[in-house]
Design an enzyme around this catalytic site. Structure first.
Site, PDB file in Angstrom:
ATOM      1  N   HIS A   1      74.955 -16.003  91.663  1.00  0.00           N
ATOM      2  CA  HIS A   1      75.358 -14.682  92.183  1.00  0.00           C
ATOM      3  C   HIS A   1      76.273 -14.007  91.157  1.00  0.00           C
ATOM      4  O   HIS A   1      77.448 -14.337  91.056  1.00  0.00           O
ATOM      5  CB  HIS A   1      76.081 -14.846  93.516  1.00  0.00           C
TER       6      HIS A   1
ATOM      7  N   HIS B   1      77.350 -10.207  89.192  1.00  0.00           N
ATOM      8  CA  HIS B   1      77.246  -8.755  88.990  1.00  0.00           C
ATOM      9  C   HIS B   1      77.461  -8.474  87.509  1.00  0.00           C
ATOM     10  O   HIS B   1      78.606  -8.466  87.039  1.00  0.00           O
ATOM     11  CB  HIS B   1      78.299  -8.006  89.812  1.00  0.00           C
TER      12      HIS B   1
ATOM     13  N   ARG C   1      76.592  -5.706  85.999  1.00  0.00           N
ATOM     14  CA  ARG C   1      76.800  -4.271  85.780  1.00  0.00           C
ATOM     15  C   ARG C   1      75.916  -3.755  84.646  1.00  0.00           C
ATOM     16  O   ARG C   1      74.988  -4.414  84.228  1.00  0.00           O
ATOM     17  CB  ARG C   1      78.288  -3.958  85.494  1.00  0.00           C
TER      18      ARG C   1
ATOM     19  N   ASN D   1      73.006  -4.267  92.763  1.00  0.00           N
ATOM     20  CA  ASN D   1      73.752  -3.112  93.297  1.00  0.00           C
ATOM     21  C   ASN D   1      74.436  -2.319  92.199  1.00  0.00           C
ATOM     22  O   ASN D   1      75.613  -1.982  92.281  1.00  0.00           O
ATOM     23  CB  ASN D   1      74.760  -3.551  94.366  1.00  0.00           C
TER      24      ASN D   1
ATOM     25  N   LYS E   1      67.811  -8.577  97.570  1.00  0.00           N
ATOM     26  CA  LYS E   1      69.164  -8.682  98.114  1.00  0.00           C
ATOM     27  C   LYS E   1      69.332  -7.707  99.267  1.00  0.00           C
ATOM     28  O   LYS E   1      69.059  -6.507  99.133  1.00  0.00           O
ATOM     29  CB  LYS E   1      70.182  -8.376  97.005  1.00  0.00           C
TER      30      LYS E   1
ATOM     31  N   HIS F   1      73.770 -10.612 102.076  1.00  0.00           N
ATOM     32  CA  HIS F   1      75.186 -10.329 102.269  1.00  0.00           C
ATOM     33  C   HIS F   1      75.366 -10.405 103.783  1.00  0.00           C
ATOM     34  O   HIS F   1      75.049  -9.470 104.522  1.00  0.00           O
ATOM     35  CB  HIS F   1      75.562  -8.956 101.722  1.00  0.00           C
TER      36      HIS F   1
ATOM     37  N   HIS G   1      77.716 -16.151  99.109  1.00  0.00           N
ATOM     38  CA  HIS G   1      79.176 -16.276  99.241  1.00  0.00           C
ATOM     39  C   HIS G   1      79.636 -16.562 100.674  1.00  0.00           C
ATOM     40  O   HIS G   1      80.374 -15.786 101.291  1.00  0.00           O
ATOM     41  CB  HIS G   1      79.912 -15.056  98.687  1.00  0.00           C
TER      42      HIS G   1
ATOM     43  N   ASP H   1      79.947 -14.702  92.106  1.00  0.00           N
ATOM     44  CA  ASP H   1      80.257 -13.356  92.588  1.00  0.00           C
ATOM     45  C   ASP H   1      81.287 -12.663  91.701  1.00  0.00           C
ATOM     46  O   ASP H   1      82.169 -11.964  92.195  1.00  0.00           O
ATOM     47  CB  ASP H   1      80.718 -13.370  94.048  1.00  0.00           C
TER      48      ASP H   1
ATOM     49  N   HIS I   1      85.508  -4.450  88.027  1.00  0.00           N
ATOM     50  CA  HIS I   1      85.717  -3.005  88.191  1.00  0.00           C
ATOM     51  C   HIS I   1      86.777  -2.546  87.206  1.00  0.00           C
ATOM     52  O   HIS I   1      87.729  -3.288  86.949  1.00  0.00           O
ATOM     53  CB  HIS I   1      86.247  -2.687  89.600  1.00  0.00           C
TER      54      HIS I   1
HETATM   55  O1  DOR Z   1      83.591  -7.734  96.604  1.00  0.00           O
HETATM   56  C1  DOR Z   1      82.425  -7.450  96.350  1.00  0.00           C
HETATM   57  N1  DOR Z   1      82.111  -6.751  95.258  1.00  0.00           N
HETATM   58  N2  DOR Z   1      81.455  -7.843  97.200  1.00  0.00           N
HETATM   59  C2  DOR Z   1      80.184  -7.391  97.077  1.00  0.00           C
HETATM   60  O2  DOR Z   1      79.371  -7.715  97.910  1.00  0.00           O
HETATM   61  C3  DOR Z   1      79.833  -6.455  95.991  1.00  0.00           C
HETATM   62  C4  DOR Z   1      80.762  -6.603  94.864  1.00  0.00           C
HETATM   63  C5  DOR Z   1      80.657  -5.494  93.838  1.00  0.00           C
HETATM   64  O3  DOR Z   1      79.546  -5.112  93.488  1.00  0.00           O
HETATM   65  O4  DOR Z   1      81.708  -5.032  93.361  1.00  0.00           O
HETATM   66 ZN    ZN Z   2      78.365 -10.022  95.061  1.00  0.00          ZN
END
Ligand code: DOR
Ligand code: ZN
Length: 369
Positions: A23, A25, A27, A51, A107, A151, A193, A267, A271
């Site tokens: 899992h 991200h 980006r 996402n 997802k 999720h 998660h 996960d 950001h």
């Molecule tokens: O905390 C999270 N951030 N949970 C998620 O399901 C998505 C993720 C994100 O994309 O920032």
């Molecule tokens: Zn996630």
């Protein structure tokens, strides 16, 4: 797993097959350029979350994203792609992409319940109601052996009353997951998660070749006290939110139980700092800088730093997603280091800080480069 001890019997070095992150991200753009190498150093492969903005829903998006990932990670890394389940996702796209193996799964995001979930499914009942697009997509997915990644959160109860965020997973596990499994009995499902004792109980009862779950290091290491001690800690805020201690303890029991249907999913969800220090703090934190190290620490804390750890990190998830065991290995040594710097990314001509998990704090294990 190979493990060396010092004269006092303390583990000081381990070698494991190169793990799979179930899992991640990654980006896009400058964030991907920063995160990609961190991930590829530690993991042979990762399940890539869809996402992004915009979400990944078509073949051309999958291909464009794959190309961009390889530019950031190098060609040896294996990105395992997923599609974002929307209310309008085309079952024919699912069939085509999962059928040839370009995409491993879909997802499910409950709309509005986590970061970048605005395009998610509005009504969870469409997952089990024949005639809806999401239902048809899951049928196609099951047909081609793809995985539904969940999720696992509901926003509302049966009477339309908004749920407490600490009960979102409980409700999903008790009401939504059984209905999905009944409607799609051949579908492979991964609960992402897992964060509650209710989820643990369900997995221990029903987990197997068609139903598994990923666990994050952060949910194994922290509980709600760590999140709110002395005030709100944005770098310990993610969805699903961390629960009281008894839930962390249940997750530890599950991680230690050495079940083939339980695996690593970091996960890591970075950001830029302005999204974390905003009026509405974005859920998700960069974990990739210590994406495997934190798990070694968690397993050592649990007294489970043995072959169980390698199965959790490198074998179980890989097999669930149809990969063989890796021939490559990675090594970690007991060598405390401090997370000193925030990475920066270029964004529209400015440099933006991305605060990593545990900035200014120590991590007990170090990856041998
Ligand atoms: O905390 C999270 N951030 N949970 C998620 O399901 C998505 C993720 C994100 O994309 O920032
Ligand atoms: Zn996630």
């Amino acid at each position: 797993m190979e493990i060396s001890h010092d004269t006092e019997g303390l583990p000081v070095k381990i070698a494991i097959r190169k793990p799979l992150d179930g899992h991640e991200h990654l980006r896009r753009d400058s964030m991907l350029k920063m995160v990609g190498p961190m991930v590829a150093k530690r993991f042979r492969a990762a399940i890539v979350m869809p996402n992004t903005v915009p979400p990944i829903t078509t073949e051309s998006q999958v291909c464009g994203y794959l190309k961009e990932i390889w530019q950031a990670t190098g060609p040896d890394f294996l990105p395992l792609m997923t599609l974002y389940l929307t209310d309008t996702l085309e079952p024919s796209h699912v069939e085509a992409l999962v059928g040839v193996g370009t995409v491993k799964g879909i997802k499910y995001y409950p709309r509005g319940l986590t970061t970048n979930s605005d395009s998610g499914v509005k009504n969870p009942s469409s997952l089990w109601t024949s005639g809806t697009r999401p239902y048809e997509c899951l049928q196609a997915l099951a047909e081609h052996g793809g995985v539904l990644l969940l999720h696992a959160a509901d926003g509302f109860d049966e009477n339309g009353v908004e749920l407490d965020p600490f009960d979102q997973e409980k409700h999903f596990i008790e009401h939504t997951l059984p209905r999905i499994r009944d409607a799609h009995p051949k579908l492979k499902i991964s609960v992402e998660h897992l964060s509650t004792k209710w989820g643990v109980e369900y997995l221990l009862k029903h987990g197997g070749p068609l139903l598994g779950c990923s666990l994050t290091a952060q949910h194994l290491l922290l509980d709600r006290r760590d999140w709110l001690r002395g005030g709100f800690h944005p770098q310990r805020f993610w969805w699903p939110i961390i629960q009281p201690t008894e839930h962390r303890e249940a997750l530890r029991v599950l991680a230690k139980a050495d079940k083939p249907f339980v695996w690593l999913g970091s996960d890591s969800a970075p950001h830029p700092v302005e999204k974390k220090r905003a009026d509405c703090c974005a859920g998700g934190v960069l974990m990739a800088h210590a994406g495997i190290e934190l798990y070694v620490e968690a397993f050592e804390n649990m007294g489970a730093l043995d072959d169980r750890f390698e199965r959790f990190a490198s074998i179980n998830g890989a097999r669930f997603y149809g990969l063989g065991d890796s021939d490559e290995t990675i090594e970690l040594v007991r060598e405390e280091w401090t997370v000193r710097h925030s990475p920066h990314i270029a964004d529209g001509g400015t440099s933006k800080e991305v605060i990593p998990f545990r900035l200014g704090e120590k991590i007990r294990w170090k990856l041998v480069a």
